[in-house]
Write a protein that holds these residues in place. Structure first.
Motif, short mmCIF file in Angstrom:
data_model
loop_
_atom_site.label_atom_id
_atom_site.label_comp_id
_atom_site.label_asym_id
_atom_site.label_seq_id
_atom_site.Cartn_x
_atom_site.Cartn_y
_atom_site.Cartn_z
N ILE A 1 -24.98 19.35 9.47
CA ILE A 1 -24.72 17.76 9.52
C ILE A 1 -23.94 17.12 8.30
CG2 ILE A 1 -26.02 15.55 9.41
CD1 ILE A 1 -28.41 16.91 10.87
N LEU A 2 -24.18 17.65 7.26
CA LEU A 2 -23.62 17.00 6.12
C LEU A 2 -22.10 17.19 6.11
CD1 LEU A 2 -24.88 15.74 3.76
CD2 LEU A 2 -24.87 17.87 2.23
N LYS A 3 -21.79 18.47 6.61
CA LYS A 3 -20.14 18.66 6.56
C LYS A 3 -19.29 18.33 7.74
CE LYS A 3 -20.74 22.11 2.76
NZ LYS A 3 -20.87 23.48 2.15
N GLU A 4 -20.11 17.86 8.85
CA GLU A 4 -19.40 17.67 10.00
C GLU A 4 -19.25 15.97 9.86
OE1 GLU A 4 -21.77 18.76 13.33
OE2 GLU A 4 -20.99 20.80 13.43
N SER A 5 -19.84 15.46 8.91
CA SER A 5 -19.56 13.90 9.07
C SER A 5 -19.32 13.63 7.37
CB SER A 5 -20.94 13.11 9.19
OG SER A 5 -21.66 13.13 8.37
N LYS A 6 -18.46 12.37 7.03
CA LYS A 6 -18.33 12.01 5.89
C LYS A 6 -19.35 11.20 4.96
CE LYS A 6 -13.18 11.74 6.48
NZ LYS A 6 -12.99 11.61 8.05
N GLN A 7 -20.24 10.94 5.88
CA GLN A 7 -21.37 10.10 5.15
C GLN A 7 -22.04 10.71 3.83
OE1 GLN A 7 -22.88 7.39 4.15
NE2 GLN A 7 -22.17 6.81 6.14
#
Ligand code: C5P
Length: 328
Positions: A196-202
């Motif tokens: 989740i962390l590496k798939e989005s820039k959030q």
């Protein structure tokens, strides 16, 4: 790169001190009623959320308005994204409770070494969920780890002996089962969070708030279901003392550091960093336990432990060596 090493270093410190204080708080500390582990999980979750809100506040130059808008936009207006975090969160809540079960039944060293099996589960999930490829060295180091874990389990009878006189002795079987389930949950939840962390820039802290919110809800349910009666009788803070607060704070710190490690390094490196903490915790617990038993009754046990720990330490050194190969 600096952040990567810093986060790994703090993780070693946090893992070592958490295991020792938690073990101490669940067994060696005899006076008064014991605090509820399910309540400690909830309080740690609250601390984690508050700290993450502060970090997001700082990320937005201490602007209340910006903080408000980020939280609203990212959490409330993106319900699907937020819901995705419910999965690792539920698993982590189960795992956090299992950790207390494990440390109520196993000594710190056995627990730590067995829990390293999560390196294997993490690698398996990294391969299947993140599409990572592992070379021969990597698989070899994982196999050595498994062999080592089995070896450590061998002298199981004497492993619980040092705590014979402690208020909670428990069963080796229950402890090991709790750790094994926690290994699977740790591997899956860690890799899922990394994905989740590496798939989005959030921002990682916003993600952690989302994770913590579900964690809080699940944790409250768990506490009411498991200890509801006792909470109604004497409140959720029964048996809390300085050591309990230390355990809770370390648990909360752990959540933050692990999130940082997953962001700046990855889950597999995180596993090797915690392996290093085994050496520290076994050595410290040897001297530390003696400190708390001035009568010297446990001395014989400790000599036995020291011998076993030396074998473990050699094995861990080998493991660390392999870890270096792993990360090449
Ligand atoms: O043993 P393991 O490394 O899986 O431990 C993960 C711990 O970190 C759990 O206690 C979990 O609640 C916490 N965590 C967290 N925030 C994250 C990732 C993990 O609080 N983003």
């Amino acid at each position: 790169m600096f952040l990567c090493y810093l986060s790994l270093g703090v993780l070693v410190f946090q893992t070592t001190s958490l295991v020792l204080t938690m073990r101490y708080s669940r067994t060696l500390q005899a006076e008064g009623p014991r605090y509820l582990a399910s309540s400690a999980v909830v309080v740690a979750e609250v601390m984690k959320i508050l700290t993450c809100v502060l970090l997001v506040f700082k990320e937005h130059n201490y602007s209340m308005r910006a903080l408000n808008s980020v939280l609203r936009q990212e959490i409330i207006h993106k319900p699907i994204e937020t819901l995705k975090l419910a999965i690792p969160s539920g698993i982590y809540t189960l795992q956090n409770n299992l950790l207390y079960v494990a440390l109520s039944n196993l000594d710190a060293a056995t627990y730590q070494v067995t829990y390293q099996l999560k390196i294997l589960t993490t690698a398996l999930f990294s391969v299947s969920m993140l599409g990572r490829r592992l070379g021969v060295y990597q698989w070899l180091s994982l196999l050595i780890l498994m062999a080592g874990v089995a070896l450590v389990q061998w002298p199981s009878e004497s492993a619980v002996a040092p705590e014979k006189e402690a208020p909670s002795t428990g069963s080796q079987f229950v402890g090991v089962t709790a750790v094994l389930v926690a290994c699977c949950s740790s591997g899956f939840a860690g890799v899922y969070f990394e994905k989740i962390l590496k798939e989005s820039k959030q921002s990682v802290w916003v993600r952690n708030i989302q994770l913590g919110m579900f964690g809080l809800v699940f944790g409250l349910f768990g506490m009411l279901a498991y200890d509801g009666e006792r909470v109604r009788e004497s409140g959720m803070f029964q048996g809390y003392n300085t050591v309990t607060w230390t355990v809770v704070a370390l648990q909360a710190l752990g959540g933050l550091v692990i999130a940082a490690v997953i962001k700046y390094a990855d889950n597999i490196l995180k596993g090797f960093a915690t392996s290093l903490s085994i050496i520290l915790s076994t050595l410290i617990s040897y001297f530390w336990l003696q400190d708390f038993d001035p009568t010297g009754v446990f001395l014989c046990h400790h000599l036995g432990i020291l011998k076993r720990n030396l074998i473990r330490t050699c094995f861990i050194l080998l493991l660390t060596e392999m870890g270096a190969q792993f990360t090449k």
